[in-house]
Design a protein around this motif. Structure first.
Motif, mmCIF file in Angstrom:
data_model
loop_
_atom_site.group_PDB
_atom_site.id
_atom_site.type_symbol
_atom_site.label_atom_id
_atom_site.label_comp_id
_atom_site.label_asym_id
_atom_site.label_seq_id
_atom_site.Cartn_x
_atom_site.Cartn_y
_atom_site.Cartn_z
ATOM 1 N N UNK A 713 62.878 20.940 -64.400
ATOM 2 C CA UNK A 713 62.736 20.963 -62.949
ATOM 3 C C UNK A 713 64.111 20.760 -62.330
ATOM 4 N N UNK A 714 64.256 21.276 -61.105
ATOM 5 C CA UNK A 714 65.522 21.097 -60.409
ATOM 6 C C UNK A 714 65.494 19.792 -59.633
ATOM 7 N N UNK A 736 51.992 14.163 -67.069
ATOM 8 C CA UNK A 736 50.810 13.395 -66.658
ATOM 9 C C UNK A 736 50.150 12.828 -67.900
ATOM 10 N N UNK A 737 49.536 11.672 -67.754
ATOM 11 C CA UNK A 737 48.831 11.036 -68.863
ATOM 12 C C UNK A 737 47.703 10.176 -68.308
ATOM 13 N N UNK A 738 46.707 9.982 -69.140
ATOM 14 C CA UNK A 738 45.552 9.197 -68.722
ATOM 15 C C UNK A 738 44.913 8.569 -69.953
ATOM 16 N N UNK A 824 55.349 14.535 -62.565
ATOM 17 C CA UNK A 824 55.589 15.955 -62.293
ATOM 18 C C UNK A 824 56.956 16.185 -61.684
ATOM 19 N N UNK A 825 57.457 15.205 -60.939
ATOM 20 C CA UNK A 825 58.744 15.351 -60.263
ATOM 21 C C UNK A 825 59.704 14.250 -60.706
ATOM 22 N N UNK A 826 59.548 13.818 -61.973
ATOM 23 C CA UNK A 826 60.385 12.772 -62.543
ATOM 24 C C UNK A 826 60.251 11.448 -61.786
ATOM 25 N N UNK A 827 59.096 11.224 -61.121
ATOM 26 C CA UNK A 827 58.925 9.978 -60.412
ATOM 27 C C UNK A 827 58.456 8.843 -61.316
ATOM 28 N N UNK A 828 57.916 9.204 -62.489
ATOM 29 C CA UNK A 828 57.474 8.199 -63.455
ATOM 30 C C UNK A 828 56.629 7.114 -62.785
#
Length: 913
Positions: A713-714, A736-738, A824-828
């Motif tokens: 991702x950019x 993503x994980x669950x 998804x946007x490296x927000x962890x």
């Protein structure tokens, strides 16, 4: 002779004058006297008595009166029946000690286990005295040397039973006088179950078979017949078995202590089954709406199949509500219920700033048909619709437990099967979903579906199918619906139909399968769809308005589409043996790889275009409003990959007598899947999905899933056409994980030799959808009204003592843990991290505490928490529900009689918002 004859004649004449009423007798005697005088030999010397004429004139009699025969009475038999014997049937009697017949007293004495049977009357006692002249019987008890009584009388006539201390009964009049009588009456509504009402009385007068009069009586439903924990004392009452008790002044006693709960007169129904009557209301006070009465009304059984109850609520500030409920049932046919509620809510008073007036309603319908009633057709209904704020703002306390309900759903369907080959299943469904938060409503009025069974055209029905040709099969199905999306404000108004969409889809799938190279399973498939719609759109640019204008065109139109697919797969087995002397003897790994291909052509013929403000051509399809989707503009061609894994172990059994090792599942499922778009110009590889399940910890199932993106991702978080591994990262990045798990524990699992309950049992298994942070309120075992709320066994359980537990307290607990991760946007970011728990603990055989709560580990806060305390008080039940904090903070206290007969004798109190 003269001296004797004279007086005789004179005496006869005197008698004749006195007995003038007997004329015939007079003439007969007179003639006899004359004949006697004329037969004497000596002459008669006349007496010096002056003759006086008789003033009485004898009636003239017919000449043949003496010769006339006596006429026979025309009534040969008396019409008045002769009095029959007092005892119509034979009395049967016996006794263990002796039976004594006293002719002097006209009595029969029976002693020790004495019994008498006469018609439908049965009498048993220690001593019985029968007066067979008066047809009266007396029965009493036996008293031993210590003053203890035994063999109390038992009197039964028909179905009525009485257990007194002594009794006098007359067989002729059927009347009786009874001392210290005890009888039991089954009563109660059918839907709540029948209860036993015990009736005690110091003196009872039996008037006839159906009427008794009581003096100083007690009414109770307590199981203790010797020393009841409560009773209602009645001074005088009329008792009709199996129907009613009508009493004068009555008041309640608890443990022989009088209470102020009293009535000048009382009526106690003793009928069983469904009987019309008044439903007693609940009283209380609301600071915002004033004093109130709730759930008061009337119950009416219309027939043996249908009943109706109407109840209402009223508040002194003007708020009111009413509810209607009807339950119907016919055995082997159908059953269901209908509920309707309406509330007019007034807050504060007119003239105040916080004054408001709103209304709520709710409709619930449930109908189910017995499968035996009609094997080829079925009708069912499940309706729940109403105001979005009905449960949260309801006047009625009983609706508060549903305050967390966010979705109302309804479905009414009729289905029919045509069994002739090829069989067809058809159904017609009305559906409705309503979101209480967004207040949006989606409806399908109606949806029609029909499907035909699978047909193999190249082989007979009973023949074995081999090869690609024999396995060719096809089906047909049709789906048509009228879809409506509206809001709660427009519901039940004409505007709700403005945006209705109507359409139909016909689908014809064709498939076949065969084996290739012995181990590969190949399947080919294709599907053709024909879409019908009743409206299309036309779009063009309006230069005057400087905008794109969309027009809706009503009328029938259609388009079609099709797709093709193929798949190939196999199964691989791998076994790793470690030896039979090892604890883990072997591992078995099963892999099921598969590759599939899908193709969808471009349907450009169903597209149109217009020129925008810049003069560029813009394509659109007139079928954008179709409820079955639009035709695809771009051609689709993609490959899909899937690998499914299972892993289990063979473990040596702890039981030395076992001949086979035990199988233990390590991974019940571990699946990886991805796809590759052959037609895309970039980002051809889709994210890789992983899902799995394991129960490596006994009785603790664990479900997990994750998504991996092979592209980088950019800085703005958008995917770029560069592999993550080429961008300095790993092979794929976790986006993503669950994970979620749930298990149950109870005290029996930790007791040696006790029965262990598995976490996967039906009663303890939690919903696998762990998206919510709050358990349902029903997790705490709180029985509803009319059911037993004391202890575990309920009313049918034998009376228990209250001992102290020596080693352990019975308890059960349920836990659910869920965590979700987003990157998804490296927000962890951990988006959800919650632990929910609920359970019950039995502090003593009559004390039980339930709890229901959850903790949000991310936001550091508790979810809706509830405690429920229950106490079994014998004939009473006590409960206290407490929500100590949160949006629905409240408490509710209740104490009342368990029995449905006297369930209105209660006291309850609740907190106010």
């Amino acid at each position: 002779m003269a001296s004797k004859t004279g007086p005789t004649s004179t005496k006869i004449g005197f008698i004749t004058l006195q007995a003038n009423k007997h004329l015939l007798l007079f003439l007969f005697v007179l003639l006899c006297g004359i004949a006697t005088l004329s037969a004497q030999e000596d002459p008669i010397t006349p007496l010096p008595i002056k003759a006086v004429g008789d003033t009485l004139v004898a009636p003239i009699m017919p000449a043949n009166i003496l010769n006339k025969q006596v006429e026979t009475d025309t009534v040969e038999t008396d019409t008045v029946p002769k009095k029959q014997a007092m005892l119509l049937d034979k009395i049967q009697y016996k006794a263990k000690e002796y039976v004594k017949l006293s002719q002097k007293d006209n009595k029969i004495y029976l002693y020790d286990e004495a019994e008498i049977y006469y018609q439908d009357t049965e009498l048993k006692a220690g001593v019985i005295i029968l007066d067979y002249v008066k047809n009266e019987v007396y029965a009493g008890r036996l008293k031993d040397s210590l003053g203890n009584y035994s063999q109390l009388p038992f009197f039964k006539q028909g179905e009525n039973e009485v257990r007194p201390d002594s009794i006098r009964f007359n067989f002729d009049t059927q009347k009786a006088l009874i001392w210290n009588s005890r009888t039991e009456q089954q009563a109660g509504l059918g839907q709540l179950g029948s209860d036993a009402m015990k009736v005690y009385a110091n003196i009872t007068k039996k008037e006839n078979d159906s009427v008794y009069f009581l003096y100083e009586g007690k009414l109770t439903t307590s199981k203790d017949t010797v020393d009841p924990d409560y009773y209602i004392r009645v001074r005088k009452a009329k008792f009709v078995p199996k129907k009613k008790i009508i009493a004068g002044y009555s008041n309640m006693y608890i443990v022989d202590v009088p209470t102020p709960v009293a009535l000048p007169f009382a009526y106690f129904p003793l009928t069983t089954g469904r009987v019309a009557g008044i439903l007693f209301p609940t009283f209380g006070n609301d600071p915002r709406r004033g004093y109130f009465i709730q759930n008061g009304g009337y119950y009416l059984p219309i027939s043996e199949y249908v009943d109706v109850s109407l109840t209402g609520d009223y508040y002194t500030n003007g708020s009111y509500g009413f509810q209607g409920r009807s339950v119907y049932s016919k055995r082997y046919k159908f059953q269901g219920n209908i509920n309707f509620s309406y509330e007019n809510l007034v807050t504060s008073q007119k003239g105040f700033d916080d004054y408001s007036r709103t209304s709520n309603y709710n409709i619930r319908i449930s109908h189910s048909q017995d499968a035996k009633a009609s094997p080829n057709s079925r009708f069912s209904a499940s309706v729940n619709l109403g105001s979005s704020q009905y449960y949260t703002n309801s006047l009625n306390q009983v609706n508060r437990n549903n305050a967390q309900t966010n979705t109302f759903a309804s479905s009414i369907s009729y289905s029919k099967t045509f069994p002739e080959y090829p069989s067809v299943n058809a159904s017609l469904t009305l559906s409705h979903t309503q979101n209480s938060r967004t207040q949006t409503i989606n409806m399908s009025l109606p949806t029609f579906q029909a499907s035909m069974e699978r047909i193999y055209p190249f082989v007979k029905r009973d023949e074995v199918k081999k090869g690609i040709i024999d396995n060719i099969n096809f089906q047909y199905d049709v789906n048509a619906q009228n879809s409506i999306t509206t809001t709660e404000e427009e519901f039940f108004k004409s505007g709700m139909f403005d945006d209705a969409r109507i359409g139909a889809r016909h689908r014809l799938p064709i498939a076949t399968n065969f084996k290739m190279a012995k181990y590969l399973s190949v399947s080919l498939s294709g599907s053709y769809e024909d879409i019908w719609t009743l409206e299309t759109i036309r779009r063009q640019y309006d230069a005057d308005l400087a905008e794109v204008v969309t027009d809706t065109i009503a009328g029938f139109d259609r388009f079609n589409r099709y797709n093709l697919g193929a798949s190939i797969g196999t199964t691989l087995y791998g076994t790793f043996n470690f030896g039979e002397d090892k604890k883990i003897q072997a591992l078995r790994h099963v892999i099921r790889p598969s590759v599939s291909y899908g193709y969808t052509p471009s349907f450009e013929q169903f597209y149109d275009s217009y020129l925008d403000a810049d003069g560029e051509e813009v394509q659109y399809t007139p079928y954008e409003t179709s409820i079955y989707g639009r035709p695809s503009l771009n051609k689709g061609s993609s490959l899909s990959f899937s690998i499914q894994n299972t892993l289990e172990a063979k473990v040596r059994d702890k039981d030395s007598t076992a001949t086979e090792p035990k199988k233990v599942s390590i991974l019940s499922n571990l699946t990886f899947s991805a796809s590759y778009n052959l037609e895309a110009d970039s980002l051809k590889l889709s994210p890789i999905s992983m899902s799995g399940a394991t129960q490596i910890i006994k009785n603790v199932p664990i479900n997990f899933s994750a998504t991996f993106d092979p592209y980088a991702v950019d800085n703005n978080g958008r995917r770029i056409n560069t592999l993550n591994v080429n961008n300095g990262g790993g092979l794929a990045r976790l986006t993503a994980a669950r994970i979620n798990t749930g298990f149950s524990l109870n005290s029996e699992m930790f007791q040696k030799g006790g029965e262990k309950k598995k976490g996967g049992d039906k009663d303890d298994q939690q919903n696998t959808d762990y998206g919510t942070n709050v358990f349902a309120m029903d997790d705490i075992r709180t029985p509803t009204r009319g059911q037993s709320q004391g202890g575990r066994g309920g009313d049918d359980e034998e009376e228990r003592d209250n001992p102290i537990y020596k080693t352990s307290l019975p308890w059960d607990a349920r836990f659910t843990y869920v965590a979700t991760y987003n990157n998804t946007n490296r927000q962890q970011e951990i988006t959800n991290h919650s632990l929910m728990f609920s359970g019950n603990i039995q502090l003593s055989p009559k004390w039980e505490v339930g709890f229901n709560s959850g903790y949000d580990l991310k936001n550091k806060g508790f979810a809706d928490t509830r405690f429920a305390f229950k106490r079994d008080l014998g004939s009473f039940r006590l409960s206290f529900d407490w929500t100590p904090f949160g949006r629905y903070e409240r408490w509710y206290f209740f104490i009342g009689i368990k029995s449905s007969i006297l369930s209105d004798i209660k006291w309850e109190s609740r907190s106010q918002r």
